[in-house]
Write a protein that holds these residues in place. Structure first.
Motif, short mmCIF file in Angstrom:
data_model
loop_
_atom_site.label_atom_id
_atom_site.label_comp_id
_atom_site.label_asym_id
_atom_site.label_seq_id
_atom_site.Cartn_x
_atom_site.Cartn_y
_atom_site.Cartn_z
N LEU A 102 0.85 -1.25 -0.10
CA LEU A 102 0.00 0.21 0.18
C LEU A 102 0.95 1.30 -0.08
CD1 LEU A 102 -2.87 1.18 0.16
CD2 LEU A 102 -2.61 1.47 2.77
N THR A 103 0.91 2.20 -1.04
CA THR A 103 1.43 3.35 -1.02
C THR A 103 0.54 4.49 -0.30
OG1 THR A 103 2.77 2.64 -3.06
CG2 THR A 103 2.58 4.98 -2.64
N VAL A 104 0.79 5.13 0.45
CA VAL A 104 0.06 6.23 0.80
C VAL A 104 0.65 7.44 0.49
CG1 VAL A 104 -0.56 7.56 3.04
CG2 VAL A 104 -0.41 5.03 3.04
N SER A 105 -0.01 8.34 -0.54
CA SER A 105 0.57 9.14 -1.15
C SER A 105 -0.17 10.55 -0.81
CB SER A 105 0.61 9.00 -2.48
OG SER A 105 1.45 9.59 -3.40
N VAL A 106 0.82 11.65 -0.33
CA VAL A 106 0.44 12.96 -0.03
C VAL A 106 0.14 13.74 -1.19
CG1 VAL A 106 0.97 15.02 1.30
CG2 VAL A 106 1.64 12.63 2.23
N LEU A 107 -1.06 14.54 -1.43
CA LEU A 107 -1.15 15.56 -2.42
C LEU A 107 -0.59 16.67 -2.20
CD1 LEU A 107 -2.61 16.18 -5.20
CD2 LEU A 107 -4.46 17.02 -3.82
N ASN A 108 0.25 17.15 -3.18
CA ASN A 108 0.87 18.70 -3.12
C ASN A 108 -0.16 19.61 -3.75
OD1 ASN A 108 2.55 20.84 -2.81
ND2 ASN A 108 4.03 20.17 -4.17
N ASN A 109 -1.25 19.87 -2.89
CA ASN A 109 -2.19 20.81 -3.54
C ASN A 109 -1.81 22.17 -3.47
OD1 ASN A 109 -4.65 21.85 -4.31
ND2 ASN A 109 -5.96 20.76 -3.06
N VAL A 110 -1.48 22.75 -4.50
CA VAL A 110 -1.04 24.32 -4.83
C VAL A 110 -2.39 25.05 -4.32
CG1 VAL A 110 0.89 23.98 -6.31
CG2 VAL A 110 -1.36 23.94 -7.27
N ILE A 139 5.69 12.53 8.73
CA ILE A 139 4.94 12.00 9.84
C ILE A 139 4.01 10.69 9.54
CG2 ILE A 139 2.45 12.70 10.94
CD1 ILE A 139 3.17 15.71 10.59
N LEU A 140 3.67 10.70 8.15
CA LEU A 140 3.06 9.36 7.88
C LEU A 140 3.99 8.07 8.08
CD1 LEU A 140 0.94 10.50 5.07
CD2 LEU A 140 0.17 9.07 6.67
N LYS A 141 5.11 8.51 7.59
CA LYS A 141 6.32 7.42 7.69
C LYS A 141 6.58 6.87 9.10
CE LYS A 141 9.25 8.12 3.71
NZ LYS A 141 10.54 8.96 3.19
N ASN A 192 4.48 -3.48 4.87
CA ASN A 192 4.16 -3.22 3.62
C ASN A 192 3.37 -1.85 2.95
OD1 ASN A 192 1.65 -4.10 4.86
ND2 ASN A 192 0.64 -4.97 3.22
N VAL A 193 3.90 -0.80 4.07
CA VAL A 193 3.16 0.30 3.54
C VAL A 193 4.31 1.23 3.27
CG1 VAL A 193 2.12 2.69 4.81
CG2 VAL A 193 1.01 0.22 5.02
N LYS A 194 4.18 2.21 2.05
CA LYS A 194 5.04 2.94 1.49
C LYS A 194 4.61 4.43 1.78
CE LYS A 194 7.85 0.42 -1.84
NZ LYS A 194 7.95 0.49 -3.48
N VAL A 195 5.36 5.63 1.85
CA VAL A 195 4.72 6.69 1.80
C VAL A 195 5.36 7.65 0.68
CG1 VAL A 195 4.34 8.82 3.15
CG2 VAL A 195 4.44 6.67 4.15
N ASP A 196 4.64 8.18 -0.13
CA ASP A 196 5.05 9.03 -1.28
C ASP A 196 4.33 10.30 -1.21
OD1 ASP A 196 6.57 9.55 -3.49
OD2 ASP A 196 5.86 7.89 -4.86
N SER A 197 4.53 11.18 -2.43
CA SER A 197 3.90 12.43 -2.46
C SER A 197 3.58 12.47 -3.79
CB SER A 197 4.50 13.68 -1.88
OG SER A 197 5.60 13.80 -2.29
N PHE A 198 2.75 13.52 -4.34
CA PHE A 198 2.32 13.72 -5.72
C PHE A 198 1.81 15.18 -6.09
CE2 PHE A 198 -2.31 13.02 -6.65
CZ PHE A 198 -2.55 12.71 -5.32
N SER A 199 2.07 15.76 -7.24
CA SER A 199 1.45 16.78 -7.70
C SER A 199 0.81 16.35 -8.89
CB SER A 199 2.26 17.89 -7.87
OG SER A 199 3.46 18.08 -6.99
N GLY A 200 -0.32 17.05 -9.24
CA GLY A 200 -1.10 16.96 -10.47
C GLY A 200 -2.02 15.69 -10.51
#
Ligand code: PNS
Length: 162
Positions: free
Chosen positions: A31-39, A53-55, A63-71
């Motif tokens: 499971l990848t928990v991904s933080v939205l970079n909401n401009v 914090i999530l990490k 089995n949990v990974k933490v990531d972020s994304f834009s778009g």
């Protein structure tokens, strides 16, 4: 391998989010928990802070990974070769918004990206990151909403050290 992504703002992560993370991680291999970079929003925590914090809060779930994304989420999921999105539903009021997003994602991805909903455990159904922030801004008690580690950081942001 069955992989899923749980996107969100997580500003901050609550017990409700952590409940969804734990349950989704028990169903999927990864499971990848991904933080939205909401401009468009002015968050309390930066994306980097939310990722850290999530990490910290998920370090005991291997089995949990933490990531972020834009778009767009569909582009982020495609890049990671993930075809399932996880979202939590607290109440029927969440449903309309979530249904619209999930249908949009399915159409935009030509049917590649599906969304699976988990109902939030009842004890967390009332929780939202925005109410946590409002309560903390007035130095109210958020101990039932977020883990102590998160509560301390939230109070610090509002200049409350106790
Ligand atoms: O925690 P949130 O703020 O309710 O999460 C909302 C989120 C991140 C799931 C949603 O806003 C999202 O996926 N945004 C990325 C932009 C996108 O893909 N939009 C297309 C669907 S309308």
């Amino acid at each position: 391998m069955k992989a899923a992504i749980y996107p969100g703002s997580f500003d901050p992560v609550t017990y409700g989010h952590l409940d969804i993370i734990r349950r989704a991680a028990s169903v999927f291999d990864e499971l990848t928990v991904s933080v939205l970079n909401n401009v468009g929003k002015r968050p309390l925590f930066s994306v980097q802070e939310r990722v850290e914090i999530l990490k910290e809060m998920t370090k005991d779930i291997p089995n949990v990974k933490v990531d972020s994304f834009s778009g767009l989420l569909i582009d982020h999921a495609k890049e990671k070769n993930i075809k399932v999105v996880i979202r939590g539903l607290r109440a029927i009021t969440d449903f309309e918004y979530e249904l619209q997003i999930s249908q949009t994602n399915r159409i935009l991805s030509n049917g590649e990206l599906d969304t699976m909903f988990l109902n939030t455990s009842l004890e967390y159904a009332y929780l939202s990151s925005s109410s946590v922030k409002e309560i903390a801004s007035f130095n109210g008690d958020i101990s039932q909403c977020v883990p102590p580690y998160v509560a301390k950081l939230v109070y610090e942001k509002y200049g409350h050290t106790e």
